[in-house]
Design a protein around this motif. Structure first.
Motif, PDB file in Angstrom:
ATOM      1  N   LYS A   1     -63.370  37.827  16.189  1.00  0.00           N
ATOM      2  CA  LYS A   1     -63.892  38.426  14.958  1.00  0.00           C
ATOM      3  C   LYS A   1     -63.173  39.737  14.659  1.00  0.00           C
ATOM      4  N   TYR A   2     -63.130  40.050  13.349  1.00  0.00           N
ATOM      5  CA  TYR A   2     -62.431  41.246  12.905  1.00  0.00           C
ATOM      6  C   TYR A   2     -62.831  41.547  11.474  1.00  0.00           C
ATOM      7  N   ILE A   3     -62.576  42.760  11.027  1.00  0.00           N
ATOM      8  CA  ILE A   3     -62.798  43.134   9.634  1.00  0.00           C
ATOM      9  C   ILE A   3     -61.689  42.507   8.790  1.00  0.00           C
ATOM     10  N   ASN A   4     -62.073  41.876   7.714  1.00  0.00           N
ATOM     11  CA  ASN A   4     -61.099  41.161   6.887  1.00  0.00           C
ATOM     12  C   ASN A   4     -60.043  42.112   6.328  1.00  0.00           C
ATOM     13  N   ILE A   5     -58.861  41.575   6.105  1.00  0.00           N
ATOM     14  CA  ILE A   5     -57.721  42.358   5.666  1.00  0.00           C
ATOM     15  C   ILE A   5     -57.342  41.971   4.237  1.00  0.00           C
ATOM     16  N   ASN A   6     -57.138  42.951   3.390  1.00  0.00           N
ATOM     17  CA  ASN A   6     -56.620  42.679   2.054  1.00  0.00           C
ATOM     18  C   ASN A   6     -55.162  42.250   2.175  1.00  0.00           C
ATOM     19  N   GLY A   7     -54.786  41.270   1.393  1.00  0.00           N
ATOM     20  CA  GLY A   7     -53.417  40.801   1.461  1.00  0.00           C
ATOM     21  C   GLY A   7     -53.225  39.781   2.568  1.00  0.00           C
ATOM     22  N   SER A   8     -52.007  39.305   2.684  1.00  0.00           N
ATOM     23  CA  SER A   8     -51.683  38.274   3.660  1.00  0.00           C
ATOM     24  C   SER A   8     -51.513  38.879   5.050  1.00  0.00           C
ATOM     25  N   TYR A   9     -51.798  38.066   6.060  1.00  0.00           N
ATOM     26  CA  TYR A   9     -51.667  38.531   7.440  1.00  0.00           C
ATOM     27  C   TYR A   9     -51.636  37.321   8.359  1.00  0.00           C
ATOM     28  N   ASP A  10     -51.434  37.579   9.662  1.00  0.00           N
ATOM     29  CA  ASP A  10     -51.468  36.472  10.610  1.00  0.00           C
ATOM     30  C   ASP A  10     -52.122  36.901  11.905  1.00  0.00           C
ATOM     31  N   ILE A  11     -52.516  35.918  12.667  1.00  0.00           N
ATOM     32  CA  ILE A  11     -53.113  36.115  13.990  1.00  0.00           C
ATOM     33  C   ILE A  11     -52.307  35.285  14.971  1.00  0.00           C
ATOM     34  N   HIS A  12     -51.989  35.893  16.116  1.00  0.00           N
ATOM     35  CA  HIS A  12     -51.257  35.163  17.147  1.00  0.00           C
ATOM     36  C   HIS A  12     -52.100  35.117  18.415  1.00  0.00           C
ATOM     37  N   ILE A  13     -52.292  33.909  18.946  1.00  0.00           N
ATOM     38  CA  ILE A  13     -53.077  33.712  20.160  1.00  0.00           C
ATOM     39  C   ILE A  13     -52.147  33.213  21.248  1.00  0.00           C
ATOM     40  N   SER A  14     -52.095  33.949  22.341  1.00  0.00           N
ATOM     41  CA  SER A  14     -51.212  33.599  23.459  1.00  0.00           C
ATOM     42  C   SER A  14     -52.021  32.906  24.546  1.00  0.00           C
ATOM     43  N   PHE A  15     -51.403  31.863  25.157  1.00  0.00           N
ATOM     44  CA  PHE A  15     -52.076  31.092  26.203  1.00  0.00           C
ATOM     45  C   PHE A  15     -51.290  31.122  27.511  1.00  0.00           C
ATOM     46  N   ASP A  16     -50.392  32.089  27.692  1.00  0.00           N
ATOM     47  CA  ASP A  16     -49.643  32.183  28.941  1.00  0.00           C
ATOM     48  C   ASP A  16     -50.614  32.354  30.108  1.00  0.00           C
TER      49      ASP A  16
ATOM     50  N   SER B   1     -54.450  22.161  18.007  1.00  0.00           N
ATOM     51  CA  SER B   1     -53.484  21.348  18.752  1.00  0.00           C
ATOM     52  C   SER B   1     -52.514  20.603  17.847  1.00  0.00           C
ATOM     53  N   GLN B   2     -52.763  20.599  16.554  1.00  0.00           N
ATOM     54  CA  GLN B   2     -51.849  19.966  15.593  1.00  0.00           C
ATOM     55  C   GLN B   2     -51.600  20.932  14.451  1.00  0.00           C
ATOM     56  N   ASP B   3     -50.350  21.079  14.042  1.00  0.00           N
ATOM     57  CA  ASP B   3     -50.037  21.937  12.903  1.00  0.00           C
ATOM     58  C   ASP B   3     -50.814  21.450  11.683  1.00  0.00           C
ATOM     59  N   SER B   4     -51.357  22.404  10.937  1.00  0.00           N
ATOM     60  CA  SER B   4     -52.250  22.023   9.849  1.00  0.00           C
ATOM     61  C   SER B   4     -52.351  23.159   8.849  1.00  0.00           C
ATOM     62  N   SER B   5     -52.946  22.843   7.683  1.00  0.00           N
ATOM     63  CA  SER B   5     -53.203  23.881   6.686  1.00  0.00           C
ATOM     64  C   SER B   5     -54.415  23.493   5.855  1.00  0.00           C
ATOM     65  N   PHE B   6     -55.014  24.502   5.229  1.00  0.00           N
ATOM     66  CA  PHE B   6     -56.168  24.284   4.355  1.00  0.00           C
ATOM     67  C   PHE B   6     -56.181  25.400   3.327  1.00  0.00           C
ATOM     68  N   VAL B   7     -56.560  25.044   2.094  1.00  0.00           N
ATOM     69  CA  VAL B   7     -56.649  26.035   1.027  1.00  0.00           C
ATOM     70  C   VAL B   7     -58.109  26.450   0.867  1.00  0.00           C
TER      71      VAL B   7
ATOM     72  N   ASN C   1     -46.843  27.930  18.019  1.00  0.00           N
ATOM     73  CA  ASN C   1     -45.625  28.732  18.012  1.00  0.00           C
ATOM     74  C   ASN C   1     -45.748  29.808  19.091  1.00  0.00           C
ATOM     75  N   SER C   2     -45.256  29.477  20.321  1.00  0.00           N
ATOM     76  CA  SER C   2     -45.450  30.377  21.471  1.00  0.00           C
ATOM     77  C   SER C   2     -46.922  30.730  21.599  1.00  0.00           C
ATOM     78  N   GLY C   3     -47.734  29.702  21.601  1.00  0.00           N
ATOM     79  CA  GLY C   3     -49.170  29.854  21.541  1.00  0.00           C
ATOM     80  C   GLY C   3     -49.653  29.236  20.236  1.00  0.00           C
ATOM     81  N   VAL C   4     -50.514  29.947  19.552  1.00  0.00           N
ATOM     82  CA  VAL C   4     -51.000  29.492  18.249  1.00  0.00           C
ATOM     83  C   VAL C   4     -50.874  30.633  17.259  1.00  0.00           C
TER      84      VAL C   4
END
Length: 829
Positions: free
Chosen positions: A807-822, A706-712, A738-741
């Protein structure tokens, strides 16, 4: 008595300013835009720069060669000044330094004119007839004071008078005893009127006193003062404006916390009892590890108390092995390794005059000398008269490393426990070599444990160049965090120790020492009663150093299973500790780069909430987790104040609470009251039982979006120094609405043994997701939880905890996940 009252001359050398007054000389250095150095001497000239503590300098220093791998040289800010008749003014990008001509005094403000520090005019810098040095500072009614290293009592040290002196305080009272083992002359001032934090570090290792408003005189404005027994008044003013900025700047100056090997985050067993057995102590310790496995209690090491060094006369001799207790030390270390446990032997710098090696060290000139520099100084120690190794002497360092290698490190030991190293030498004029400069021990006492830790680091590096050492120190000075983890010494077994050890640890964290803890269960006293033991373990799992250690006075030994009907609570707490390993390791990486404490007082994260200014016992575990341990005997409820400005979630139920309120919880013996804040990103491991041997193949992420955030999230092999050459994986996890999360994973580094499976628990307080996309690929949704559990990837919504499980198989390299709440309009469909 000498008092600086009037400027006589000013000379500008571009990167420092020299000022002569009627009583003392001053050198002002604008080290950078946030740090101002004020050096004051009442002697004819300044002494040669020779610091074991500073790693950020703008000048040549006698210790540059010794600290060449640690020290960074910068160019100071130009000291061009304005002469404004009654005063001169120096400027950095963030600070104004006003130096009054008569009466002489220094005032530091920010660019908005907020007073950050002000000397007490007509009494600012003083030398008395006994040679003691004083620095008096004005004090505001709205000032709060934190830090001071290892100090007992409540977090806020206003109205306290504290002594800086290393001392062996076995069985201390954690509310009142002063001093303790560490000597760190640094504090943070937070002014509640302007909301600004700043810090003062006194670069002086003589015994000293801080008076934070105890003393009062109607002739003067309210003041605090620092008093040192000798040396110079070498004052570093450190700007915030936030407390976390002060800590970051202070640790830039004195060093960041060393990144420890990952196994040190596990449970480290210990007790004096085993090493005092008549024989077969080695078998008792190996049996302890087997018992841990049998009881389902994870364990990754053992602190070996000094009984292993006992000679035939019953006295302890460092570097000596008692072969009745340890038949084959090298083989014992190998057996420990097979069981997934490191061995950290106890060593002491005081060598009894009856020690078999005493003559070798004595003839080499490796000890601290008497005041005439003719003989080795002999003083009181555990076991009898002893001399102390002089770690400011290359001869002492070399001989110490020689025997450390021969008796311990050559056996495969890379974990060293430095104990009883307070250097309580009663003859203050005994002489230390001080790299050939010669100095009385009263000037260097707290430096010795730092150098002892440095020698352990160097010894391990010389034998095993690519192995990360694990060093633990009881005593220390500013900068000890660069080499060692510390702990709060021989605490008393009591409910008071459980409670007041928390602000002791929090104060150390604010003083740059992020990696520390206390003896869980109490060291000195009778065995802890069952309820106390459970509550102490439940608190200890959040301390960077987690070790149950004891020297019970009733012929008992404190072990995790000592009360069989309570073992289930101990087991559950330690398993929770192990589930936090990815989060805790990432926090220690943050400490190694930013200086941030692991256990943080609430004021560190919520500086604008006046209700947490004096909170001493509830704390933050990293930036996202609030811990409110049960600390009172027989508690049925626990009240918790939740800081304002954020939403809080109960760790266990996921119930939401708005911040700024006090809630009351019902508690049982199994309760560990924990909350996480909105914006939390918490990496965890499941089913981890041994850090040495168990790979973390599955990573769980608890995310509140519910709040923009980051963690290393930080990962490496946990044991070598390869991370220094790029073999690490730093994943910046960013959560944005961002149009969801949108959850973004930005990866950096060459470490390729990353986790195989990612599990995300996404808190969905108001509405369930309608769709989850992994890098533009739709993940399947499962209504049936059991079908989701056996699937390789997908998501399921847990309506009871209002959590989307992805859950998912981890991905090499950078990636993103988008969750829609429409929200689907099922009726119109």
């Amino acid at each position: 008595m000498k008092v600086s009252n009037k400027i006589l001359a000013i000379k500008n050398y571009n990167h420092y300013l020299d000022i002569d007054t009627n009583a003392a000389k001053y050198r002002i250095i604008l080290l950078n835009n946030e740090i101002v150095r004020i050096r004051c001497t009442f002697d004819e000239e300044f002494t040669e720069e020779a610091s074991y503590s500073l790693v950020l300098t703008a000048w040549e220093d006698k210790m540059d060669h010794l600290l060449k791998e640690e020290r960074k040289r910068i160019e100071a800010v130009c000291t061009r000044y304005e002469d404004l008749d009654t005063h001169i003014r120096l400027t950095t990008k963030k600070l104004l330094v006003k130096i009054c001509k008569e009466p002489f005094a220094i005032e530091i403000t920010d660019k908005e004119g907020n007073i950050l520090h002000s000397d007490l005019k007509e009494k600012s810098y003083v030398k008395d007839t006994l040679g003691r040095l004083y620095h008096y500072s004005c004090m505001d009614d709205e000032d709060y004071f934190y830090g001071f290293g290892e100090k007992t009592g409540y977090l806020n040290k206003k109205k306290r008078r504290m002594r800086m002196h290393n001392v062996d305080t076995i069985g201390y009272d954690s509310e009142y005893t002063d001093p303790l083992y560490k000597h760190i002359p640094f504090y943070i001032k937070f002014n509640n009127r302007n909301g600004i934090a700043s810090g003062i570090f006194y670069h002086n290792s003589y015994d000293s006193i801080f008076d934070m408003g105890c003393e009062r005189s109607g002739y003067w404005n309210k003041y605090s003062y620092f008093c040192a027994d000798g040396g110079e008044l070498d004052v570093f003013f450190i700007y915030g404006p936030e407390i976390k900025d002060v800590v970051r700047n202070y640790t830039d100056l004195t060093g960041k916390t060393a990144l420890p090997p990952k196994y040190s985050l596990g449970y480290m067993g210990s007790t004096m009892y085993y090493t005092e057995l008549d024989k077969d102590s080695d078998q008792a310790i190996l049996h302890f590890l087997d018992k841990c496995q049998e009881e389902g209690i994870p364990c990754d090491g053992f602190f070996l108390s000094s009984g292993y060094t006992t000679g035939e006369d019953g006295k302890r001799y460092v570097f000596n092995w008692n072969h009745a207790r340890f038949k084959d030390p090298a083989n014992f270390v190998k057996e420990m390794e097979k069981k997934g446990a490191s061995l950290a032997p106890n060593i002491k710098p005081g060598m009894l005059t009856s020690h078999p090696l005493y003559k070798e060290f004595d003839e080499a000139g490796a000890y601290i000398k008497d005041e005439n520099e003719e003989n080795s100084q002999i003083d009181r120690y555990w076991g009898g008269p002893a001399s102390f190794v002089d770690f400011s002497n290359p001869k002492g360092r070399d001989l110490w490393k020689k025997h450390l290698k021969k008796s311990l490190v050559s056996f495969g030991i890379t974990s060293i426990w430095n104990d009883n190293n307070e250097y309580e030498i009663s003859h203050s004029e005994a002489v230390c070599n001080f790299e050939g400069l010669k100095k009385e021990v009263s000037a260097l006492r707290p430096i010795m444990p730092n150098l002892m830790a440095l020698m352990a680091k160097e010894t391990v590096a010389e034998v095993y160049p690519n192995t990360r050492p694990y060093i633990t120190n009881r005593a220390g000075f500013a900068g000890i965090q660069r080499y060692a983890q510390t702990w709060a010494g021989d605490n008393n077994t009591s409910w008071k120790s459980l409670k007041f050890n928390i602000p002791v640890i929090l104060g150390m964290g604010l003083s740059g020492v992020a990696n520390q803890g206390c003896d869980i269960g109490g060291f000195f006293g009778p065995a802890p009663e069952p309820e106390l033991f459970v509550r102490w373990v439940q608190n200890g799992i959040f301390q960077p150093r987690f070790s149950i250690h004891s020297c019970n006075t009733d012929n008992t030994v404190t072990e995790p299973w000592m009360y069989p009907s309570y073992t289930k609570y101990i087991r559950a707490a330690i398993k929770l500790r192990y589930s936090f390993v990815p989060y805790l390791y990432s926090l220690l990486f943050e400490a190694s780069t930013q200086g941030s404490p692991v256990m943080r007082p609430l004021i560190y994260e919520f500086q604008q909430d006046q209700k947490v200014l004096e909170e001493s016992f509830d704390f933050m575990f990293g930036s996202f987790i609030l811990v409110a341990n049960v600390l009172e005997k027989g508690s049925k409820t626990r009240t918790v104040y939740l800081p304002a400005g954020v939403t809080w979630f109960d760790w266990h139920t996921k119930q939401a609470y708005e911040g700024g309120q006090t809630i009351e919880l019902e508690v049982t013996l199994n309760s560990i009251p924990v909350f996480f804040r909105n914006g939390a990103i918490i990496p965890m491991s499941e089913d981890l039982t041994n850090i040495h041997n168990d790979p973390i193949d599955k990573l769980k992420l608890l995310i509140e979006p519910s709040q923009d955030s980051s963690f290393v999230l930080y990962e490496d092999d946990g044991i070598t120094n390869n991370y220094k050459n790029g073999e690490y994986l730093k994943t910046v996890i960013t959560v944005k609405k961002n149009s969801g999360v949108k959850i973004t994973f930005e990866k950096e580094g060459n470490y390729n043994k990353q986790v195989k499976e990612m599990d995300i628990d996404l808190i969905c307080k108001d509405v369930a997701p309608v769709q989850v996309n992994l890098s533009d690929r739709k993940l399947p949704m499962f209504l049936d939880k059991k079908e989701w559990e056996v699937s390789e990837e997908g998501w399921h919504y847990d309506i009871e905890q209002k959590t989307a499980k992805i859950k998912y198989i981890n991905i090499n390299g950078s990636y993103d996940i988008h969750i829609s709440f429409d929200v689907k309009d099922l009726i119109s469909i």
